[in-house]
Design a protein around this motif. Structure first.
Motif, PDB file in Angstrom:
ATOM      1  N   SER A  19      -6.266  -6.849  -8.059  1.00  0.00           N
ATOM      2  CA  SER A  19      -5.994  -6.702  -6.624  1.00  0.00           C
ATOM      3  C   SER A  19      -6.005  -5.255  -6.155  1.00  0.00           C
ATOM      4  O   SER A  19      -5.985  -4.995  -4.948  1.00  0.00           O
ATOM      5  N   PHE A  20      -6.029  -4.306  -7.106  1.00  0.00           N
ATOM      6  CA  PHE A  20      -6.001  -2.885  -6.722  1.00  0.00           C
ATOM      7  C   PHE A  20      -7.094  -2.573  -5.708  1.00  0.00           C
ATOM      8  O   PHE A  20      -6.876  -1.833  -4.742  1.00  0.00           O
ATOM      9  N   TYR A  21      -8.250  -3.196  -5.916  1.00  0.00           N
ATOM     10  CA  TYR A  21      -9.408  -2.875  -5.072  1.00  0.00           C
ATOM     11  C   TYR A  21      -9.311  -3.466  -3.672  1.00  0.00           C
ATOM     12  O   TYR A  21     -10.148  -3.193  -2.829  1.00  0.00           O
ATOM     13  N   ASN A  22      -8.268  -4.279  -3.436  1.00  0.00           N
ATOM     14  CA  ASN A  22      -7.972  -4.669  -2.052  1.00  0.00           C
ATOM     15  C   ASN A  22      -7.321  -3.509  -1.296  1.00  0.00           C
ATOM     16  O   ASN A  22      -7.258  -3.529  -0.066  1.00  0.00           O
ATOM     17  N   TYR A  23      -6.823  -2.548  -2.049  1.00  0.00           N
ATOM     18  CA  TYR A  23      -6.095  -1.435  -1.424  1.00  0.00           C
ATOM     19  C   TYR A  23      -6.908  -0.137  -1.417  1.00  0.00           C
ATOM     20  O   TYR A  23      -6.906   0.592  -0.430  1.00  0.00           O
TER      21      TYR A  23
ATOM     22  N   LYS B 184      -3.861  -6.450 -11.662  1.00  0.00           N
ATOM     23  CA  LYS B 184      -4.865  -5.386 -11.763  1.00  0.00           C
ATOM     24  C   LYS B 184      -6.065  -5.588 -10.823  1.00  0.00           C
ATOM     25  O   LYS B 184      -6.503  -4.666 -10.141  1.00  0.00           O
TER      26      LYS B 184
ATOM     27  N   ARG C  21       0.848  -1.205   0.000  1.00  0.00           N
ATOM     28  CA  ARG C  21       0.000   0.000   0.000  1.00  0.00           C
ATOM     29  C   ARG C  21       0.888   1.262   0.000  1.00  0.00           C
ATOM     30  O   ARG C  21       0.645   2.225  -0.721  1.00  0.00           O
TER      31      ARG C  21
ATOM     32  N   ASP D  12     -10.618   1.990  -3.081  1.00  0.00           N
ATOM     33  CA  ASP D  12     -11.945   1.799  -3.690  1.00  0.00           C
ATOM     34  C   ASP D  12     -11.917   2.070  -5.195  1.00  0.00           C
ATOM     35  O   ASP D  12     -12.595   1.407  -5.970  1.00  0.00           O
ATOM     36  N   ASN D  13     -11.149   3.068  -5.598  1.00  0.00           N
ATOM     37  CA  ASN D  13     -11.109   3.473  -7.011  1.00  0.00           C
ATOM     38  C   ASN D  13      -9.971   4.482  -7.201  1.00  0.00           C
ATOM     39  O   ASN D  13      -9.264   4.811  -6.232  1.00  0.00           O
ATOM     40  N   LYS D  14      -9.790   4.966  -8.419  1.00  0.00           N
ATOM     41  CA  LYS D  14      -8.686   5.876  -8.713  1.00  0.00           C
ATOM     42  C   LYS D  14      -8.811   7.191  -7.936  1.00  0.00           C
ATOM     43  O   LYS D  14      -7.813   7.728  -7.451  1.00  0.00           O
TER      44      LYS D  14
ATOM     45  N   GLN E 255     -10.168   7.658  -5.003  1.00  0.00           N
ATOM     46  CA  GLN E 255      -9.792   7.397  -3.610  1.00  0.00           C
ATOM     47  C   GLN E 255      -8.275   7.268  -3.486  1.00  0.00           C
ATOM     48  O   GLN E 255      -7.673   7.755  -2.523  1.00  0.00           O
TER      49      GLN E 255
END
Lengths: 198, 198
Positions: free
Chosen positions: A45-49, A43, A11, A51-53, A55
């Protein structure tokens, strides 16, 4: 204190790289794929970190300002500096650094406000909170200067801190196109060496 | 004077729409396809008008500032206004307009400097020329104020014009996130009603 987890480390890496990418390419010019590739995260897995761009950018704003807050706090805790001296030292250091950086980048806060401060509500809220936090720290230096008798008291420290921060942001923009620290030096000398003085 | 050709009209339309798109979406967020579709020009024909996207944005910068230059020039030619009055009237009008625009947009010059002022040399040169032209017009109002005895003479009109322009740019950024004209009013009252006064 337990050591950071792998997720926490990743993160942090995402935010480190995000700050650089947003600074160099702006919000719209920064692709999530590039950020994820750099940190070696698939790609999905981004949403594990985040919510969206939006955020992600909003959190990068807070991540970006942290070293500036820490440095300014350090100067505020330095018993050798008075209130006005804290701000003079702090901004003099920044002027040296932008010259070393070849006048590139400027301030991520100002850049993102210009680009998405009025179109992304998530970014606007983060930028507002961050700028206010940074301004209030500068205000505390001016309050101290007022108590020490070096800073005028017929204007509020809050209003002067806002003027300083806004004037500096405008001067940073001018610095980028002039490729010169003169606008920054003018801003500091006008406010810190003249207008704010008791 | 002959009437404008179809190509000149299309070029003007491209720049009009370009200014709006760049203001709302930034440089990287503005797609040439969207601009061309709006003006109804096939993609391949873009290069009959501009060398590339950077050149297009660089010309949009000059196109954007033109009405501001014209308005300020009009105030400078108004015999009822003294030098300081020119600037006060001009900025008071802008403050009313940003409020009507719901604090959106800000200044295209500032937004683009933040985003690409250090990464596109073509845009940097156009932004520099445009900002200088705009600043020198404000300088001429301050020179007149100095001659009229209302503006201090211990600082150069050039330096004060630069401070005003830079302070306004920073205040516009703050306005966008605070959704308030207070930073703009503070900038004008500090400089025009206090610091610049003789």
């Amino acid at each position: 204190m337990s050591s950071p987890t792998r997720k926490q480390i990743k993160r942090e890496q995402l935010l480190d790289y995000g700050v650089q990418a947003l600074m160099n390419q702006g919000y719209h010019g920064t692709g999530l794929k590039e950020v994820l590739d750099f940190v070696n995260i698939p790609k999905g897995s981004f949403y594990n970190y985040f919510d969206n761009k939006e955020q992600f950018a909003a959190e990068a704003v807070g991540h970006y300002i942290e070293p500036f807050i820490q440095r300014l706090t350090g100067h505020l805790q330095n018993p050798e500096l008075d209130g006005l001296g804290v701000l003079k030292r702090y901004y003099a250091e920044l002027i040296v650094e932008v010259e070393l950086a070849d006048y590139k980048g400027g301030c991520l806060l100002g850049n993102l406000i210009g680009e998405v401060g009025d179109t992304s509500e998530i970014c606007r809220c983060s930028l507002l909170t961050t700028v206010e936090r940074y301004a209030r720290l500068q205000e505390s230096a001016l309050v101290r200067g007022q108590q020490e008798g070096t800073v005028r008291t017929d204007r509020s420290a809050k209003s002067m801190a806002d003027l300083l921060l806004n004037g500096w942001q405008g001067a940073l923009l001018r610095m980028k196109i002039q490729r010169s620290t003169a606008p920054l030096e003018d801003c500091c000398s006008t406010l810190l060496d003249d207008y704010f003085k008791a």
